[in-house]
Design a protein around this motif. Sequence first.
Motif, PDB file in Angstrom:
ATOM      1  N   THR A 123      -2.119   1.197  -9.241  1.00 54.77           N
ATOM      2  CA  THR A 123      -2.330   2.460  -8.533  1.00 54.77           C
ATOM      3  C   THR A 123      -2.947   2.255  -7.148  1.00 54.77           C
ATOM      4  O   THR A 123      -3.363   1.154  -6.783  1.00 54.77           O
ATOM      5  CB  THR A 123      -3.250   3.384  -9.352  1.00 54.77           C
ATOM      6  OG1 THR A 123      -4.596   2.867  -9.303  1.00 54.77           O
ATOM      7  CG2 THR A 123      -2.797   3.456 -10.803  1.00 54.77           C
ATOM      8  N   ASN A 124      -3.030   3.370  -6.408  1.00 60.73           N
ATOM      9  CA  ASN A 124      -3.668   3.314  -5.085  1.00 60.73           C
ATOM     10  C   ASN A 124      -5.186   3.339  -5.160  1.00 60.73           C
ATOM     11  O   ASN A 124      -5.863   3.414  -4.133  1.00 60.73           O
ATOM     12  CB  ASN A 124      -3.156   4.446  -4.190  1.00 60.73           C
ATOM     13  CG  ASN A 124      -3.300   5.815  -4.836  1.00 60.73           C
ATOM     14  OD1 ASN A 124      -4.060   5.994  -5.788  1.00 60.73           O
ATOM     15  ND2 ASN A 124      -2.553   6.790  -4.321  1.00 60.73           N
ATOM     16  N   ASP A 136      -1.940  -5.888   2.933  1.00 59.19           N
ATOM     17  CA  ASP A 136      -0.624  -5.642   3.520  1.00 59.19           C
ATOM     18  C   ASP A 136      -0.118  -6.801   4.374  1.00 59.19           C
ATOM     19  O   ASP A 136       1.081  -7.090   4.396  1.00 59.19           O
ATOM     20  CB  ASP A 136      -0.654  -4.364   4.382  1.00 59.19           C
ATOM     21  CG  ASP A 136      -0.484  -3.109   3.536  1.00 59.19           C
ATOM     22  OD1 ASP A 136      -0.125  -3.239   2.353  1.00 59.19           O
ATOM     23  OD2 ASP A 136      -0.706  -2.007   4.067  1.00 59.19           O
ATOM     24  N   TRP A 164      -4.961  -1.825  -1.718  1.00 56.65           N
ATOM     25  CA  TRP A 164      -3.809  -2.623  -1.299  1.00 56.65           C
ATOM     26  C   TRP A 164      -3.685  -2.742   0.214  1.00 56.65           C
ATOM     27  O   TRP A 164      -3.087  -3.692   0.727  1.00 56.65           O
ATOM     28  CB  TRP A 164      -2.521  -2.029  -1.877  1.00 56.65           C
ATOM     29  CG  TRP A 164      -2.323  -2.353  -3.323  1.00 56.65           C
ATOM     30  CD1 TRP A 164      -2.379  -1.500  -4.384  1.00 56.65           C
ATOM     31  CD2 TRP A 164      -2.065  -3.652  -3.875  1.00 56.65           C
ATOM     32  NE1 TRP A 164      -2.170  -2.173  -5.564  1.00 56.65           N
ATOM     33  CE2 TRP A 164      -1.968  -3.503  -5.273  1.00 56.65           C
ATOM     34  CE3 TRP A 164      -1.903  -4.916  -3.331  1.00 56.65           C
ATOM     35  CZ2 TRP A 164      -1.707  -4.565  -6.123  1.00 56.65           C
ATOM     36  CZ3 TRP A 164      -1.641  -5.981  -4.178  1.00 56.65           C
ATOM     37  CH2 TRP A 164      -1.550  -5.803  -5.561  1.00 56.65           C
ATOM     38  N   LYS A 165      -4.231  -1.768   0.930  1.00 57.91           N
ATOM     39  CA  LYS A 165      -4.135  -1.777   2.388  1.00 57.91           C
ATOM     40  C   LYS A 165      -4.706  -3.066   2.966  1.00 57.91           C
ATOM     41  O   LYS A 165      -4.212  -3.589   3.984  1.00 57.91           O
ATOM     42  CB  LYS A 165      -4.882  -0.572   2.959  1.00 57.91           C
ATOM     43  CG  LYS A 165      -4.612  -0.283   4.424  1.00 57.91           C
ATOM     44  CD  LYS A 165      -3.217   0.276   4.614  1.00 57.91           C
ATOM     45  CE  LYS A 165      -2.974   0.641   6.066  1.00 57.91           C
ATOM     46  NZ  LYS A 165      -1.588   1.125   6.292  1.00 57.91           N
ATOM     47  N   SER A 209       0.825  -1.208   0.000  1.00 58.21           N
ATOM     48  CA  SER A 209       0.000   0.000   0.000  1.00 58.21           C
ATOM     49  C   SER A 209       0.861   1.261   0.000  1.00 58.21           C
ATOM     50  O   SER A 209       0.439   2.311  -0.496  1.00 58.21           O
ATOM     51  CB  SER A 209      -0.938   0.011   1.207  1.00 58.21           C
ATOM     52  OG  SER A 209      -0.203  -0.054   2.423  1.00 58.21           O
ATOM     53  N   GLU A 210       2.067   1.164   0.549  1.00 57.52           N
ATOM     54  CA  GLU A 210       2.971   2.316   0.595  1.00 57.52           C
ATOM     55  C   GLU A 210       3.622   2.574  -0.759  1.00 57.52           C
ATOM     56  O   GLU A 210       4.091   3.688  -1.025  1.00 57.52           O
ATOM     57  CB  GLU A 210       4.053   2.090   1.646  1.00 57.52           C
ATOM     58  CG  GLU A 210       3.522   1.913   3.056  1.00 57.52           C
ATOM     59  CD  GLU A 210       4.585   1.431   4.030  1.00 57.52           C
ATOM     60  OE1 GLU A 210       4.282   1.371   5.230  1.00 57.52           O
ATOM     61  OE2 GLU A 210       5.710   1.109   3.581  1.00 57.52           O
ATOM     62  N   LYS A 211       3.697   1.543  -1.597  1.00 57.63           N
ATOM     63  CA  LYS A 211       4.370   1.652  -2.880  1.00 57.63           C
ATOM     64  C   LYS A 211       3.408   1.796  -4.056  1.00 57.63           C
ATOM     65  O   LYS A 211       3.857   1.953  -5.204  1.00 57.63           O
ATOM     66  CB  LYS A 211       5.265   0.427  -3.109  1.00 57.63           C
ATOM     67  CG  LYS A 211       6.411   0.316  -2.103  1.00 57.63           C
ATOM     68  CD  LYS A 211       7.326   1.519  -2.196  1.00 57.63           C
ATOM     69  CE  LYS A 211       8.447   1.462  -1.180  1.00 57.63           C
ATOM     70  NZ  LYS A 211       9.357   2.623  -1.285  1.00 57.63           N
ATOM     71  N   ALA A 212       2.112   1.722  -3.786  1.00 62.07           N
ATOM     72  CA  ALA A 212       1.135   1.918  -4.858  1.00 62.07           C
ATOM     73  C   ALA A 212       1.148   3.397  -5.265  1.00 62.07           C
ATOM     74  O   ALA A 212       1.087   4.278  -4.418  1.00 62.07           O
ATOM     75  CB  ALA A 212      -0.253   1.503  -4.386  1.00 62.07           C
ATOM     76  N   THR A 213       1.247   3.664  -6.548  1.00 66.44           N
ATOM     77  CA  THR A 213       1.331   5.037  -7.026  1.00 66.44           C
ATOM     78  C   THR A 213      -0.057   5.613  -7.280  1.00 66.44           C
ATOM     79  O   THR A 213      -1.038   4.865  -7.430  1.00 66.44           O
ATOM     80  CB  THR A 213       2.157   5.097  -8.330  1.00 66.44           C
ATOM     81  OG1 THR A 213       2.351   6.443  -8.712  1.00 66.44           O
ATOM     82  CG2 THR A 213       1.425   4.358  -9.457  1.00 66.44           C
ATOM     83  N   ASP A 214      -0.158   6.927  -7.291  1.00 63.37           N
ATOM     84  CA  ASP A 214      -1.440   7.533  -7.654  1.00 63.37           C
ATOM     85  C   ASP A 214      -1.541   7.591  -9.175  1.00 63.37           C
ATOM     86  O   ASP A 214      -0.537   7.618  -9.889  1.00 63.37           O
ATOM     87  CB  ASP A 214      -1.578   8.931  -7.053  1.00 63.37           C
ATOM     88  CG  ASP A 214      -0.507   9.894  -7.549  1.00 63.37           C
ATOM     89  OD1 ASP A 214      -0.748  10.558  -8.570  1.00 63.37           O
ATOM     90  OD2 ASP A 214       0.566   9.946  -6.912  1.00 63.37           O
ATOM     91  N   TRP A 251       3.539  -1.779  -8.978  1.00 64.76           N
ATOM     92  CA  TRP A 251       3.851  -1.432 -10.363  1.00 64.76           C
ATOM     93  C   TRP A 251       4.623  -2.525 -11.099  1.00 64.76           C
ATOM     94  O   TRP A 251       4.895  -2.381 -12.301  1.00 64.76           O
ATOM     95  CB  TRP A 251       4.599  -0.105 -10.470  1.00 64.76           C
ATOM     96  CG  TRP A 251       5.620   0.210  -9.431  1.00 64.76           C
ATOM     97  CD1 TRP A 251       5.452   1.022  -8.347  1.00 64.76           C
ATOM     98  CD2 TRP A 251       6.977  -0.253  -9.374  1.00 64.76           C
ATOM     99  NE1 TRP A 251       6.622   1.102  -7.623  1.00 64.76           N
ATOM    100  CE2 TRP A 251       7.574   0.332  -8.231  1.00 64.76           C
ATOM    101  CE3 TRP A 251       7.750  -1.095 -10.180  1.00 64.76           C
ATOM    102  CZ2 TRP A 251       8.896   0.090  -7.866  1.00 64.76           C
ATOM    103  CZ3 TRP A 251       9.061  -1.337  -9.822  1.00 64.76           C
ATOM    104  CH2 TRP A 251       9.624  -0.747  -8.681  1.00 64.76           C
TER     105      TRP A 251
END
Length: 560
Positions: free
Chosen positions: A329-330, A338, A334-335, A269-274, A349
Motif C-alpha cells: 500500500t501507499n 522511486d 515508496w516515494k 509510488s504511483e502504483k502503490a494502492t491505498d 502489489w
Amino acid sequence: MLFNMNWNNRKVTGVLILLFFIFLSFFSVYYTHLLNGEIIIGDDIEFHKNRIEGLYEAISNGVWFPKLNMIMMNTMGYASSIFYSDFFLYIPALFRLIGFSISEAYISFMVIINFFTFVISFTSFFSIKNSLTKSFLFSLLFTTAPYRLLDLTTRAALGELLALTFLPLAFAGLYHILYGKPSKWYFLAIGMTFIIYSHILSAVMFALLVAIFLILNTKQLIKQRERVLSLIYSVVLTIALTLTYFIPVLEQTLSQSFKVGNNPIFYMSEKATDLGSLIVNSLSNKGTPNLGILLLIFLVIYSVIIYKIKDKKIKDIYFVAVLLFIVVTNLFPWKLLDQTFFNTIQFPWRFLGFVSLLVCWIVAEDPLHWVLKDKKKMASVCFLCLFLLTSYTVNMRVNAPDEEVKSYEEFNQLDLSYLGAGKEYLPQSSDYDVLKELPLQPTYDKEQLKIDDYNKNRDRISFTFDSESKQKITLPLIYYKGYTAEIAGDGIVSQPFLDKEENGQLSVIVNGKGEITIQYKETFLQNSMLFLSVFSWIVLLNYFIYKYFREKSNVIKKKV
C-alpha cells in the motif's frame, strides 16, 4: 484426522490427491482458456507468445540455446532470451515442435504450471510437517490464491506465475535453514534457482524476504553456526546453478546502456494502492491488487489471536506477512525509492504473492489447532477454496470485455513488433516507435557504395560490397554484444558496433571490395558460464544419488 492412516492407505490417499490436483489443474483454466474454444487474453500475453514462438523458431532452425529472439522487433532481434530466461519455455516450444498450435501449446503449459504448483506446494510443506492433511490444505490454499489466479488470467504474467510455482520450495528451504533441518538447505538453492530462471524480479523480492527473516533470527544464527553454513552453501550453489544467466546479463549491461532502469514508464509510488482499495478488492475477490477474501479473513483472524501463539516460527511468518501487506500500500514510503534500483519491481502489489504464501503457510500450520482438529472446519475451508476458485474464473469469463475474448484462431496471430510495455532490453539510444516502422533493408550511401547479393536469415546477414572509400552500412539488426563480421576478399570491414545515431541498430564500416557475413555468435563468457552451470547441475545430481544410496545403506544396516 482425515489422512492419519497406515502407509498403504497413505499411498492410496496420495494417488487420490494427485488425481484431484490434475482435475483442478484443468478446471482452473476451463472458463478462462477452454470454454467455447476461446481464451481471455491478459496484459502480457503478446510478449510471452512472442517469447515462446521465438524459441520454437530457433529450435526449428537448429539453434537450441538462442541468445536473441529473432522473430521479435519484426525479425530485427531482441535480447529477451538473455535478460528473461527461456529455461521453462522449452516446454511450450517443444509442444509447438510436435505440431501444437500456439493456443494449444500455451494452454497446455498453463495446465502443467497449475499441476506442478499443486505438487511442489504439497511436497514442500510435507518435507517439513510430514502431514498429508496440512500439506494438502497448504497446496489447495496457495494454488487457488486469487493473486496467483490473477497472474494466470488477467495479467497473463507468465514469468511471475512460474516463479510462484517454485516459491513454496524456496521458502521451505529457508524454513529448514532457520527453524528445521539445516541439512535440507538445497531446497532453498533449487527453489531460488528456478525462481531466477522464471522471473528475476520475483527473485529480487524473495531475496528481500530472506533478508527480513535473517534479521529476525540474527541471535539464533549467531549461536547455531551450522545454520549459517547451510545458508552459505545454498547461496554458493544458487550462484553456480545460475551463472549461465547472470554473467551474460552482466556482460551485456557492461557493453552498453539499456532502457531497463534508465527509462521507467512509471514509478512504484504511483502504483502503490491505498489500504481501502486493497481491502475492497480482496473482499470482492476481484480486481488488481487482490489478496482474496478468504486469505484476508485469515490474516485478520490471526492478527486478533496472534498473542495466543507462542511458536516463534509462526510469529515470524505472521510479522513478515503483515509487513509485506503494508508494503503493498501507499502507507509505505515508496516515494523515497522511486529513483533507486527497487523501482524495477514496478508494482508494489507484486508482494501479494509472498503475502499469499505466508498466510497460507500459517493456516496450514494451524498453530492453535483451530482448523485441522475439526473435520467440518477443514472441509469448510476446502469447499470455500473451490467455491471461490469457481466464482473467480466464472466472473472473469462473464465480465470480460468482448475485445479481450479471442478465438484460438485469433490468439494464434502474432504481433512481432510487440516487446512488452517497457521495451526494457532495447539499447538506451533507440526509439521503439521509429524502429518498428523501419524497412528491413540496409541503410548506406548508394552513391558511394554498391551492395549486391544481400541476404538476411535470422541473425545472419551476408552481401558483397564495392567502395572506394570508408563507408558506413547500417543493418536491420538491433545491436547486442556477440555480433561478429567476417570478410572474404581484399576489402576491409570493422567489427559491428552500436550505432546510437541509428536507433541502436548494428553498423559496420567497410572499404574496398569483398563479401561480408555478419552473424551473432555466443561469446566466450556465454559458453563458459553455460558449461559451469551444467557442470554444477551434474554435481548436484550426483550428490542426490550419493545421498539416496547412503541413506538406503544405513536403513539396511539398521535392519541387520
